[in-house]
Design an enzyme around this catalytic site. Structure first.
Site, PDB file in Angstrom:
ATOM      1  N   CYS A   1       5.993  -6.900   7.126  1.00 24.69           N
ATOM      2  CA  CYS A   1       7.148  -6.504   7.932  1.00 24.69           C
ATOM      3  C   CYS A   1       7.504  -7.668   8.840  1.00 24.69           C
ATOM      4  CB  CYS A   1       6.810  -5.266   8.772  1.00 24.69           C
ATOM      5  SG  CYS A   1       8.235  -4.642   9.687  1.00 24.69           S
TER       6      CYS A   1
ATOM      7  N   CYS B   1       1.245  -2.541  15.824  1.00 21.94           N
ATOM      8  CA  CYS B   1       1.228  -2.212  14.391  1.00 21.94           C
ATOM      9  C   CYS B   1       0.577  -3.322  13.582  1.00 21.94           C
ATOM     10  CB  CYS B   1       2.657  -1.979  13.908  1.00 21.94           C
ATOM     11  SG  CYS B   1       2.781  -1.757  12.123  1.00 21.94           S
TER      12      CYS B   1
ATOM     13  N   CYS C   1       3.464   8.575   1.624  1.00 23.59           N
ATOM     14  CA  CYS C   1       3.970   7.593   2.567  1.00 23.59           C
ATOM     15  C   CYS C   1       4.231   6.302   1.786  1.00 23.59           C
ATOM     16  CB  CYS C   1       2.925   7.403   3.664  1.00 23.59           C
ATOM     17  SG  CYS C   1       3.424   6.237   4.920  1.00 23.59           S
TER      18      CYS C   1
ATOM     19  N   GLU D   1       0.815  -1.216   0.000  1.00 26.09           N
ATOM     20  CA  GLU D   1       0.000   0.000   0.000  1.00 26.09           C
ATOM     21  C   GLU D   1       0.852   1.273   0.000  1.00 26.09           C
ATOM     22  OE1 GLU D   1      -4.061  -1.433   2.194  1.00 26.09           O
ATOM     23  OE2 GLU D   1      -2.428  -0.893   3.505  1.00 26.09           O
TER      24      GLU D   1
ATOM     25  N   CYS E   1       5.977  -5.270  15.713  1.00 22.61           N
ATOM     26  CA  CYS E   1       5.715  -4.350  16.816  1.00 22.61           C
ATOM     27  C   CYS E   1       4.268  -4.588  17.246  1.00 22.61           C
ATOM     28  CB  CYS E   1       5.930  -2.903  16.375  1.00 22.61           C
ATOM     29  SG  CYS E   1       7.633  -2.624  15.850  1.00 22.61           S
TER      30      CYS E   1
ATOM     31  N   CYS F   1      -1.129   5.748  10.323  1.00 26.04           N
ATOM     32  CA  CYS F   1       0.075   5.029  10.771  1.00 26.04           C
ATOM     33  C   CYS F   1      -0.295   3.698  11.388  1.00 26.04           C
ATOM     34  CB  CYS F   1       0.796   5.792  11.870  1.00 26.04           C
ATOM     35  SG  CYS F   1       1.367   7.385  11.414  1.00 26.04           S
TER      36      CYS F   1
HETATM   37  N1  SAH Z   1       8.842   0.330   9.990  1.00 28.15           N
HETATM   38  C1  SAH Z   1       9.180   1.673  10.158  1.00 28.15           C
HETATM   39  C2  SAH Z   1       8.345   2.655   9.357  1.00 28.15           C
HETATM   40  C3  SAH Z   1       6.861   2.388   9.215  1.00 28.15           C
HETATM   41  S1  SAH Z   1       5.750   2.681  10.505  1.00 28.15           S
HETATM   42  C4  SAH Z   1       9.127   2.037  11.603  1.00 28.15           C
HETATM   43  O1  SAH Z   1       8.615   1.265  12.393  1.00 28.15           O
HETATM   44  O2  SAH Z   1       9.643   3.080  11.963  1.00 28.15           O
HETATM   45  C5  SAH Z   1       5.513   4.442  10.669  1.00 28.15           C
HETATM   46  C6  SAH Z   1       5.231   4.851  12.122  1.00 28.15           C
HETATM   47  O3  SAH Z   1       3.911   4.466  12.551  1.00 28.15           O
HETATM   48  C7  SAH Z   1       6.188   4.173  13.088  1.00 28.15           C
HETATM   49  O4  SAH Z   1       6.646   5.093  14.043  1.00 28.15           O
HETATM   50  C8  SAH Z   1       5.299   3.151  13.728  1.00 28.15           C
HETATM   51  O5  SAH Z   1       5.808   2.730  14.952  1.00 28.15           O
HETATM   52  C9  SAH Z   1       3.990   3.883  13.840  1.00 28.15           C
HETATM   53  N2  SAH Z   1       2.835   3.002  14.084  1.00 28.15           N
HETATM   54  C10 SAH Z   1       2.722   1.682  13.832  1.00 28.15           C
HETATM   55  N3  SAH Z   1       1.510   1.231  14.217  1.00 28.15           N
HETATM   56  C11 SAH Z   1       0.831   2.283  14.706  1.00 28.15           C
HETATM   57  C12 SAH Z   1      -0.495   2.455  15.223  1.00 28.15           C
HETATM   58  N4  SAH Z   1      -1.352   1.454  15.275  1.00 28.15           N
HETATM   59  N5  SAH Z   1      -0.851   3.690  15.622  1.00 28.15           N
HETATM   60  C13 SAH Z   1       0.008   4.727  15.528  1.00 28.15           C
HETATM   61  N6  SAH Z   1       1.249   4.635  15.029  1.00 28.15           N
HETATM   62  C14 SAH Z   1       1.670   3.418  14.628  1.00 28.15           C
HETATM   63 FE1  SF4 Z   2       7.326  -3.090  11.046  1.00 31.64          FE
HETATM   64 FE2  SF4 Z   2       5.144  -1.879  11.956  1.00 31.64          FE
HETATM   65 FE3  SF4 Z   2       7.235  -2.259  13.581  1.00 31.64          FE
HETATM   66 FE4  SF4 Z   2       7.420  -0.465  11.595  1.00 31.64          FE
HETATM   67  S1  SF4 Z   2       6.031  -0.356  13.368  1.00 31.64           S
HETATM   68  S2  SF4 Z   2       8.940  -2.017  12.184  1.00 31.64           S
HETATM   69  S3  SF4 Z   2       6.165  -1.478  10.014  1.00 31.64           S
HETATM   70  S4  SF4 Z   2       5.955  -3.862  12.658  1.00 31.64           S
END
Ligand code: SAH
Ligand code: SF4
Length: 410
Positions: free
Chosen positions: A136, A143, A129, A116, A140, A381
């Site tokens: 991934c 996420c 973005c 996406e 996390c 995000c």
């Molecule tokens: N993988 C990279 C970049 C993509 S995520 C990273 O983790 O940095 C972009 C941002 O969105 C990151 O800071 C991530 O931690 C945050 N993010 C992920 N899931 C989220 C959620 N459910 N609500 C708000 N921010 C979130």
């Molecule tokens: Fe991967 Fe989501 Fe963690 Fe970014 S925040 S490293 S996209 S699992």
């Protein structure tokens, strides 16, 4: 539980995705590589170099994807090129529009993987973005992308392709034929007047786990003969792949954002599991050493606000202390948690977020609260996830436990 990130997602390089029609997609390839492909196909060295230069210009300055439209290339040569090469775009599976103007596209690679991209328009800028991987590996806990099982690195073409598609969709290519324009003035290619002004590597995936392809793709985005976007308008976000951060600064040179999200080992280990591999101190030291960071070019620390998990006054004070201890030229971005089905967390209350922000501001560090965008179309995000690969967190935990049991049995 296995520690996520111990296995690199795709150990083999994947420069070009093969196509069913056998033609080679030259989008995302450096000029030199295009020239050598033209040479391999039968052009002599000088011809190949000249044609590569012309084609590259048409691709990135004009947005042309049809060789027939390249009017300074001999008429007979155009079909010859089109038989062997293609300037592809990712396939658009679905395009959605949020009520707040945010747009999300579901894209598909030539070998049928979905990913996406999101465009977020603001009064003074427009941010694309961009995804670096399908899924991934890093899981996390907050996420949605992290719950996708299938992961593959995107090629430079699939990464640059997102920017090309966005420009197509926004109608941002100069009009007219190159041979009619005469001398091109530099101003034709600046961000001025454009909708798409900024790029953030914050879509699906961990960009520093796909380092070479992200570097090569951004190389074309920043190249004056390519898309010519300034490195100051590009931000790469990492969850903290410490060993790649120095190279990121040196070889890519874009702004850095770090997904910090917690200030203690205990909490960060839980919500950003890569922390078990590269701890907080190591991460903050790598930030302090990041090439190019300065008060004029600050590092952004992303901090997702999770109710009663990482949002106390003590957490905010500790955040200020840590950023000061490492003398980081920092700004903090507070991101209200964006919910998704099955998530184990809730967003902090607006009052809590405000109080947290105030403490960080009082500590002398800018800490704005990011307004969630595109939530109604799951474009915010952490909400990105392609439908074909939905797996619940429980299911993922079960799969991880099974894998672990298997490893232990071996
Ligand atoms: N993988 C990279 C970049 C993509 S995520 C990273 O983790 O940095 C972009 C941002 O969105 C990151 O800071 C991530 O931690 C945050 N993010 C992920 N899931 C989220 C959620 N459910 N609500 C708000 N921010 C979130
Ligand atoms: Fe991967 Fe989501 Fe963690 Fe970014 S925040 S490293 S996209 S699992």
């Amino acid at each position: 539980m296995p520690i996520p990130g111990h296995i690199d997602p795709v150990p083999v390089p994947r420069p070009i995705t093969e196509r069913e029609d056998g033609r080679i997609d030259i989008l995302g390839l450096p000029k030199k590589q295009i020239a050598s492909l033209f040479e391999d196909a039968g052009l002599d060295k000088k011809q190949a170099k000249l044609r590569a230069k012309q084609v590259y210009h048409w691709i990135y300055h004009r947005g042309v994807s049809d060789f027939e439209a390249m009017t300074d290339i001999a008429k007979t040569m155009r079909p010859w090129l089109a038989e062997r090469f293609v300037i592809a775009r990712p396939e658009i599976v679905e395009a959605q529009h949020s009520s707040d103007g945010t747009r999300k596209w579901l894209l598909r690679t030539a070998d049928k993987h979905d990913y996406e991209m999101v465009f977020i328009p603001d009064a003074d800028r427009g941010t694309l973005c961009v995804s670096s991987q399908v899924g991934c590996t890093l899981n996390c806990r907050f996420c949605h992308t992290g719950t996708m099982r299938l992961v593959r690195n995107l090629t430079p073409g699939e990464i640059v392709g997102q920017v090309m598609l966005a420009r197509d969709a926004l109608g941002e290519w100069p009009k007219g034929r190159m041979d009619e324009l005469g001398d091109e003035s530099e101003s034709d290619y600046t961000a001025d007047g454009r909708l798409l002004t900024n790029i953030v590597m914050m879509g699906m995936g961990e960009p520093l786990y796909n380092f070479d392809n992200v570097r090569d793709a951004l190389g074309i985005v920043m190249d004056g003969d390519g898309l010519a976007l300034s490195k100051r308008r590009i931000t790469l976000s990492t969850s903290g792949v410490v060993p790649m951060m120095e190279r990121c600064g040196q070889e890519i040179g874009v702004n850095l954002a770090v997904s910090l999200h917690a200030v203690s080992k205990e909490v960060r280990d839980e919500i950003v599991p890569i922390n078990r591999k590269y701890g907080l101190e190591e991460l903050l030291q790598a930030c302090a050493d990041y090439p190019g960071a300065s008060n004029a070019r600050r590092i952004t620390f992303e901090y997702v606000m999770l109710r009663e998990k990482n949002d106390s006054d003590e957490d905010a004070h500790e955040l200020v202390r840590l950023l000061k201890k490492y003398k980081l030229p920092a700004k903090v971005n507070l991101i209200p948690f964006n919910p998704w089905p099955g998530a184990a967390y809730e967003c902090s209350t607006p009052e809590r977020i405000r109080a947290f922000s105030d403490i960080v501001f009082e500590g002398g560090i800018s800490a704005p609260v990011r307004t969630p965008r595109g939530r109604d179309i799951d474009a915010a995000c952490g909400q990105l996830k392609t439908a074909a690969e939905k797996k619940s967190r429980a299911e993922l935990d079960r799969i991880a436990a099974e894998k672990q049991a298997q490893l232990e049995a071996e």
